[in-house]
Write a protein that holds these residues in place. Sequence first.
Motif, mmCIF file in Angstrom:
data_model
loop_
_atom_site.group_PDB
_atom_site.id
_atom_site.type_symbol
_atom_site.label_atom_id
_atom_site.label_comp_id
_atom_site.label_asym_id
_atom_site.label_seq_id
_atom_site.Cartn_x
_atom_site.Cartn_y
_atom_site.Cartn_z
ATOM 1 N N LYS A 4 0.859 -1.207 0.045
ATOM 2 C CA LYS A 4 -0.198 0.049 0.092
ATOM 3 C C LYS A 4 0.822 1.173 0.256
ATOM 4 C CE LYS A 4 -2.320 -0.949 3.833
ATOM 5 N NZ LYS A 4 -1.325 -2.207 4.176
ATOM 6 N N LEU A 5 1.225 1.633 -1.015
ATOM 7 C CA LEU A 5 2.034 2.662 -1.395
ATOM 8 C C LEU A 5 1.463 4.106 -0.679
ATOM 9 C CD1 LEU A 5 4.002 2.149 -4.838
ATOM 10 C CD2 LEU A 5 4.827 1.691 -2.459
ATOM 11 N N TYR A 6 0.099 4.222 -0.683
ATOM 12 C CA TYR A 6 -0.492 5.627 -0.102
ATOM 13 C C TYR A 6 -0.405 5.585 1.348
ATOM 14 C CZ TYR A 6 -4.290 2.026 0.700
ATOM 15 O OH TYR A 6 -4.994 0.801 1.213
ATOM 16 N N CYS A 7 0.259 4.593 2.017
ATOM 17 C CA CYS A 7 0.615 4.458 3.435
ATOM 18 C C CYS A 7 1.983 5.279 3.594
ATOM 19 C CB CYS A 7 0.562 3.201 4.071
ATOM 20 S SG CYS A 7 -1.110 2.763 4.464
ATOM 21 N N LYS A 8 2.693 5.361 2.706
ATOM 22 C CA LYS A 8 4.097 6.162 2.648
ATOM 23 C C LYS A 8 3.923 7.756 2.570
ATOM 24 C CE LYS A 8 6.672 2.266 0.914
ATOM 25 N NZ LYS A 8 7.086 1.821 2.346
ATOM 26 N N TYR A 9 2.817 8.063 3.440
ATOM 27 C CA TYR A 9 2.656 9.528 3.557
ATOM 28 C C TYR A 9 2.253 9.875 4.977
ATOM 29 C CZ TYR A 9 2.809 9.608 -1.655
ATOM 30 O OH TYR A 9 2.905 9.794 -2.953
ATOM 31 N N TRP A 10 2.871 10.944 5.686
ATOM 32 C CA TRP A 10 2.591 11.247 7.030
ATOM 33 C C TRP A 10 1.472 12.245 6.838
ATOM 34 C CZ3 TRP A 10 3.088 16.219 8.799
ATOM 35 C CH2 TRP A 10 3.831 17.097 7.842
ATOM 36 N N GLY A 11 0.405 12.241 7.849
ATOM 37 C CA GLY A 11 -0.764 13.077 8.101
ATOM 38 C C GLY A 11 -0.705 14.163 9.004
ATOM 39 N N LYS A 12 -0.182 13.642 10.352
ATOM 40 C CA LYS A 12 0.160 14.517 11.454
ATOM 41 C C LYS A 12 1.420 14.422 12.089
ATOM 42 C CE LYS A 12 -3.138 14.962 14.272
ATOM 43 N NZ LYS A 12 -3.267 16.415 14.385
ATOM 44 N N ALA A 13 2.234 15.216 12.438
ATOM 45 C CA ALA A 13 3.480 15.133 13.026
ATOM 46 C C ALA A 13 3.077 15.339 14.674
ATOM 47 C CB ALA A 13 4.407 16.244 12.394
ATOM 48 N N GLY A 14 3.994 14.791 15.496
ATOM 49 C CA GLY A 14 3.930 15.109 16.773
ATOM 50 C C GLY A 14 4.913 15.977 17.238
#
Length: 924
Positions: A4-14
Amino acid sequence: MTEKLYCKYWGKAGSDEGQGNSYHLLPYHCLDVAAVGCVLLEQHPFLMSRFEQLFDLPKTILVPWIKILLALHDCGKFAESFQQLKPELRQTWWGEITKTNYDIRHDSLGFLLWHDQTAIRQLLPTEMIDSCLYRNVLKIWLQAVTGHHGLPPKISSVSAKTYFKPCDLANAAEFFNAIHSLFAPDIPALVERAMDEDWLEKQSSASWLLAGFTILCDWLGSDSENFKFCVDESLTLDDYWQHYALPSANRAVQKAGVLPAQPATKQSLQHLFSYLKNPTPLQAQAESLSLPQKPQLLILEDVTGAGKTEAAMMFAHRLISQELAQGVFIGLPTMATANAMYERVADCYLKIYADKEKPSLILAHGARHLSEKFQQSIMEYTAKDKAYGQKEATASVQCSRWLSDHRKKALLADVGIGTIDQALLSILPAKHQSLRLLGLVNKVLIVDEVHAYDAYMNRLLQSLLAFHAFLGGSAILLSATLPFKMRQDFVTAFQQGAGYQRSCLQKQDHEDYPLLTHISDVKPVEVVLNTRLEVKRTVNVAFVHESIAAIEIIKTAVVNNQCVCWICNTVFDARTAYSELQEVDWLGNEQLMLFHSRYTLHDRKTVEDNVLSLFGKKSPANSRQGKVLIATQVVEQSLDLDFDVMISDLAPIDLLIQRAGRLHRHVRDSAGNFIEESGQKDQRPSPTLFIYSPPLEQAPAQDWYKAVFPKANGVYPHTGQLWRTAMLLDKKKQWRMPEDVRELIETVYSEDDTDIPEPLKKASNEAEGEHWAKISLANMNALKLEQGYTLSDNAWDEDSRIPTRLSEDSVTIYLAVWQEGKLSPLVNAERFAWDLSSVNINAKRIKGLPELSADLAQALKQLREQEKIFDDYSFILPLILLSANQWQGQAVDNDGETVNVNYSRRQGLLLGGEIELFADGKKR
């Protein structure tokens, strides 16, 4: 299994600490937000039904599409220009970074993805494109969900490839296909509906609700306390949805306190208000009038003291019990009236809801009255995620900041009370306006003192009524006096929004007052009412033309142990009268009070409480006798005050009637003690309203009013109406309540100007031109329901910079004491200290701060970063202590000049030359 290449994207950073994983995968965050929407619609049937009605789709078809739309809200984050903000992840996953220009925010990037025709063909199945489903429906919906940071997305003509690499576009398309499979929307059913032109027209208007709903879902779905960051790429979307997103969403929604309290079954008027032994005719109508199962408008016109508030709350309770609403928002003209309304509603609002329910009640200005449950909810959490860019706050930061302002939060409470401005911002191009609309969607909107608004605010109120009616809401308008044309305009706006056939009201005779107007989907109902015996009376009128004569009236009253109120039309005039009375030797400082709007929230509430204690309904004679209050319009609305003697500067007739409602308001004995027993007559001399005015002349000079009231001339510029008011009252010498009210109003506000003297016509015509200019400006500023959630031609901005008023275009100033290298709120309070240290003034009076010393500038910068109530536009004014209860600082006025600013507990905020005239210890 396919990677699932679409999982190699971050959405929120801590943030750097306390977060565990340092980022949250983008697809998982998108599902978090969709899960919040899913749970909200499941657990909020009223809201679900509103969606079904507005989108004209059954929930079986609508809900899967809403899930997909919410899951696409952050699709702009697939762009490399966003992903490179966390370069270590981008490089690990995708190698060299080539698109580093993050000049378009991720919300607008999301819509760019769906606006670019080449990208669309890569993203959407062919049947969606060929059927025009995308262009006529999905594009409208996607604009609402991608604009989830409070503003509609910017529409750009640049290619998506400028910001998205080919792999980004491919993975966004893969993600769309994955959520399409997960939620399985019914494409054929939607294609069929899209063939109906009438149905298509509804979608733009319905997008307002979708936009506000998306913002709320994004805020709740961005709470890392409930949605733990997940970096496990091996999870399927279905696994994450079932085992992580939905359980977390359930917790988040329950914790948030956004689900409405359950209403009570219909109760009697006496149950809601135990003190009502003998309901007024208006209150009796509120209990018995037939209310259909449709959105409806009620306009209540009755004399001051006739119980309009109780009648409005009874109507609201019935609408809630009939499941036409779930809560109430009460909008008032001023902060003082909001505070007074809170005191009246606080005793009854729990009875609107079922036993053991804990509905939230929020007063938009009295910070100390905030609901404890609501304060401790998720809405107060501290944001823990990092900002995306230098000027872009995360959803949780925006949530924390927006809802830390309790004036806004009131719109999301079960029962909210505040100035009407907070509701008007929902139909202006102000940031997060759609969230305000969402907050109002299940409310009965009650607007008090509707006669008190100028042409600009009235036109905005008409737009608000149209929006509210379209969204399925009901409204109740209250006024002691309302010209026929204004009433018709309100009715027309509501009918237009609700989709009802337009109908004209009957022109009422002068005797047709009090009046109840009821608008629904059938012919308007206009009920002429009696009023209660206690408020039927005659008010005598006498004129004075010199301030020394007004002071003599006050002296006589003080000698006779009476209490007096002199109502001035401006703060300057009130301070002038107050200073003149400070000079006399027959009045002590402890007998003289000043009350206006230029105090901090804390001091204003202190003065208001003192005024209510001394002059309120049950105030005893020994506290009232010999007391003198100099006030502005803050006392003329909603405050339950009772004076023995009243003087008023000349004002329009409806305001004089309103002010006179505080003259002999309650039945008292000759000494001034309140008489509890019903049926008794007031034992004081007959009430007389003394009006301070220019000399009464049949042929007045052009500056007839301005020569005496130069400051007030800007507040009440229609000199012809003022002259009519004075001449009419001088001729009548008195008025009878309620018999004469309609005649007085319609005569003064007649559009026929043949009776106005020629010298006054120029000013009157200019005022009339200004009146229509205000309406034109309101028409230009107000959002257009049918255009939907789009930037269109409106200039969107922060809500603090969007005018809800023109005559009082104000700025909130936070007073900060500079001491020992630290800035602290002027008011020392355990909670809400900065709110309590704020004061509103005319924005034209002050522009900014002069150049500050390095240490003060640094302290100010740190303060903005530390206190979530402040943003880049917040005006923080540093002050130093001069003496006990007196502080001084400097500001820049609108001419660019540096002026001194003084604040004192007695006088309030003073600018420039006002300090020499009025500062504590100064004599005129």
